[in-house]
Design a protein around this motif. Structure first.
Motif, short mmCIF file in Angstrom:
data_model
loop_
_atom_site.label_atom_id
_atom_site.label_comp_id
_atom_site.label_asym_id
_atom_site.label_seq_id
_atom_site.Cartn_x
_atom_site.Cartn_y
_atom_site.Cartn_z
N ILE A 97 -21.39 -2.49 -83.40
CA ILE A 97 -21.90 -1.16 -83.09
C ILE A 97 -22.52 -0.53 -84.32
O ILE A 97 -23.64 0.00 -84.28
CB ILE A 97 -20.76 -0.25 -82.56
N LEU A 98 -21.79 -0.57 -85.43
CA LEU A 98 -22.30 0.07 -86.66
C LEU A 98 -23.55 -0.64 -87.16
O LEU A 98 -24.48 0.02 -87.67
CB LEU A 98 -21.20 0.07 -87.73
N ASP A 99 -23.61 -1.95 -87.04
CA ASP A 99 -24.82 -2.70 -87.45
C ASP A 99 -26.03 -2.24 -86.64
O ASP A 99 -27.12 -2.01 -87.19
CB ASP A 99 -24.62 -4.20 -87.26
N VAL A 100 -25.85 -2.13 -85.32
CA VAL A 100 -26.96 -1.72 -84.46
C VAL A 100 -27.39 -0.29 -84.77
O VAL A 100 -28.59 0.02 -84.84
CB VAL A 100 -26.56 -1.85 -82.97
N LEU A 101 -26.43 0.61 -84.97
CA LEU A 101 -26.77 2.00 -85.28
C LEU A 101 -27.53 2.11 -86.59
O LEU A 101 -28.46 2.93 -86.72
CB LEU A 101 -25.50 2.86 -85.33
N ASP A 102 -27.17 1.30 -87.57
CA ASP A 102 -27.90 1.31 -88.85
C ASP A 102 -29.35 0.89 -88.65
O ASP A 102 -30.27 1.50 -89.22
CB ASP A 102 -27.22 0.37 -89.86
N VAL A 103 -29.57 -0.15 -87.84
CA VAL A 103 -30.93 -0.63 -87.61
C VAL A 103 -31.74 0.41 -86.83
O VAL A 103 -32.91 0.69 -87.16
CB VAL A 103 -30.91 -1.98 -86.85
N LEU A 104 -31.13 1.00 -85.81
CA LEU A 104 -31.84 2.01 -85.03
C LEU A 104 -32.18 3.23 -85.89
O LEU A 104 -33.27 3.80 -85.76
CB LEU A 104 -31.00 2.43 -83.83
N HIS A 105 -31.26 3.61 -86.77
CA HIS A 105 -31.54 4.74 -87.66
C HIS A 105 -32.68 4.40 -88.63
O HIS A 105 -33.58 5.22 -88.85
CB HIS A 105 -30.28 5.10 -88.45
N ARG A 106 -32.65 3.19 -89.16
CA ARG A 106 -33.70 2.74 -90.08
C ARG A 106 -35.07 2.81 -89.42
O ARG A 106 -36.06 3.24 -90.02
CB ARG A 106 -33.41 1.32 -90.54
N ASP A 107 -35.12 2.39 -88.12
CA ASP A 107 -36.38 2.35 -87.39
C ASP A 107 -36.71 3.66 -86.67
O ASP A 107 -37.71 3.74 -85.96
CB ASP A 107 -36.35 1.21 -86.37
N GLN A 108 -35.81 4.68 -86.86
CA GLN A 108 -35.99 6.00 -86.24
C GLN A 108 -36.09 5.90 -84.71
O GLN A 108 -36.94 6.51 -84.07
CB GLN A 108 -37.24 6.70 -86.80
N VAL A 109 -35.19 5.08 -84.15
CA VAL A 109 -35.12 4.88 -82.71
C VAL A 109 -33.81 5.45 -82.19
O VAL A 109 -32.75 5.20 -82.77
CB VAL A 109 -35.21 3.37 -82.35
N ALA A 110 -33.86 6.23 -81.12
CA ALA A 110 -32.67 6.85 -80.54
C ALA A 110 -31.99 5.90 -79.57
O ALA A 110 -32.61 4.96 -79.07
CB ALA A 110 -33.04 8.15 -79.83
N LEU A 111 -30.70 6.14 -79.32
CA LEU A 111 -29.93 5.33 -78.39
C LEU A 111 -29.31 6.24 -77.34
O LEU A 111 -28.65 7.23 -77.68
CB LEU A 111 -28.83 4.57 -79.13
N ARG A 112 -29.50 5.91 -76.07
CA ARG A 112 -28.92 6.69 -74.98
C ARG A 112 -28.12 5.78 -74.07
O ARG A 112 -28.64 4.81 -73.54
CB ARG A 112 -30.04 7.39 -74.18
N ILE A 113 -26.83 6.11 -73.92
CA ILE A 113 -25.92 5.36 -73.05
C ILE A 113 -25.64 6.23 -71.83
O ILE A 113 -25.26 7.39 -71.98
CB ILE A 113 -24.62 5.00 -73.78
N HIS A 114 -25.78 5.68 -70.64
CA HIS A 114 -25.76 6.50 -69.44
C HIS A 114 -24.45 6.46 -68.66
O HIS A 114 -24.30 7.18 -67.68
CB HIS A 114 -26.92 6.10 -68.53
N ASP A 115 -23.49 5.63 -69.06
CA ASP A 115 -22.22 5.59 -68.34
C ASP A 115 -21.12 5.15 -69.31
O ASP A 115 -21.38 4.50 -70.32
CB ASP A 115 -22.30 4.61 -67.16
N GLY A 116 -19.88 5.52 -68.99
CA GLY A 116 -18.75 5.11 -69.81
C GLY A 116 -18.39 6.13 -70.87
O GLY A 116 -18.94 7.24 -70.94
N ALA A 117 -17.45 5.74 -71.75
CA ALA A 117 -16.88 6.66 -72.73
C ALA A 117 -17.90 7.18 -73.74
O ALA A 117 -17.75 8.27 -74.29
CB ALA A 117 -15.73 5.97 -73.46
N PHE A 118 -18.94 6.40 -74.01
CA PHE A 118 -19.92 6.79 -75.03
C PHE A 118 -21.06 7.64 -74.47
O PHE A 118 -21.95 8.06 -75.22
CB PHE A 118 -20.53 5.54 -75.68
#
Length: 308
Positions: free
Chosen positions: A80-101
């Motif tokens: 999770i943290l690896d993916v978030l770092d890459v998305l932040h680097r590329d200035q890409v947002a993440l949207r999860i539509h179901d579940g705890a997150f």
């Protein structure tokens, strides 16, 4: 700014039906879909999966990645943290539509340092660790259940199919009026495996010694979300997995129920699968999960009993 949709299933026996439902309900405009080949394992790091790498190459600053649930993309905390770092680097947002997150902005960063907010990092690590603990406990319970079954003379796992080099012999014997029950005994498989091997012969063949029961009708039952969450991490038969994947999510306050349509036999099998929610084998029951299982049990118990 593009909307990039990512989908994945863990086995080639599963479908993306449930993901499609969640994402369709989200009303995503002009989605660009990236779907992994069926059976892409969750153990493979997301940054090494072909379609997710293709998504990252396609993405531009300001784009948003949409997924139905977090576990479609990642499993462990480190992933999770690896993916978030890459998305932040590329200035890409993440949207999860179901579940705890689904209620969290996982890409939120400190305005001055640019680092992941401590509260977000804490919640990500806590929820991911809880998910890993649930899977570990499930594996232990499954192992203990298999040992108990073996001690009683039963063998766990999926029933074997007719071997490819035996299929012609089975079909020939069936056409010679050998019964399905006898063929199942001869080859050490279930009657269902024999019926599968001779499926195209069944409608036109007569004089079979056994009576084949009429197919069961589909029944729709509401499965509590806590039961559905537990079963998604369990080792299920293809029919059971398909019933879950094709279920419709119905929001209930802070939680949800999964509207599952299947034959009564599959509902009963799913009920048996979630027996660990009642506790036992040295693992205490969680009251909310036990209550959810009892609710599902009450609904399954209303189905017509299995005939003799």
């Amino acid at each position: 700014m593009a909307n990039l949709v990512y989908k994945r299933v863990s086995t080639d026996q599963q479908s993306t039906a449930r993901q499609n439902l969640v994402l369709d309900e989200a009303g995503i405009e002009d989605p660009v879909v990236f779907e992994e080949d069926p059976g892409t394992s969750s153990r493979l790091h997301p940054l090494q999966r072909p379609k997710f790498r293709e998504l990252l190459t396609y993405a531009r600053p300001g784009d948003t990645v949409h997924i139905s649930e977090m576990f479609r993309l990642v499993r462990g905390t480190g992933h999770i943290l690896d993916v978030l770092d890459v998305l932040h680097r590329d200035q890409v947002a993440l949207r999860i539509h179901d579940g705890a997150f689904s209620a969290m902005d996982l890409t939120a960063r400190h305005p001055r340092t640019g680092e992941l907010l401590p509260t977000v990092k804490f919640m990500v690590q806590t929820l991911a660790a809880a998910g890993e603990l649930q899977r570990d406990l499930q594996r232990e319970l499954t192992y203990d259940g298999l040992r108990a079954a073996e001690a009683k003379g039963s063998k766990g796992g999926r029933r074997p199919a007719v071997r490819a080099d035996k299929t012609d012999a089975v079909r020939t014997a069936y056409l010679e009026n050998r019964s399905i029950a006898a063929l199942a005994r001869d080859h050490g498989v279930s009657r269902g495996a024999i019926r599968t091997a001779v499926a195209d012969l069944l409608p036109d063949h007569t004089g079979v010694e056994e009576d084949i029961p009429a197919p069961e009708l589909l029944v729709t039952l509401d499965m509590p979300g806590k039961v559905a969450d537990f079963l998604r991490s369990a080792d299920l038969e293809p029919a059971e997995r398909a019933a879950l994947d094709e279920g419709a999510t119905v929001r209930r306050g802070q939680g949800y129920t999964l509207r599952v349509t299947a034959v009564p036999a599959v509902h009963r099998q799913l009920l048996d699968r979630c027996q660990p929610l009642d506790g036992g084998q040295g693992v205490p029951a969680v009251p909310a999960q036990r209550k959810a299982r009892r609710e599902y049990e009450n609904r399954v118990s209303t189905l017509a009993p299995i005939g003799p």
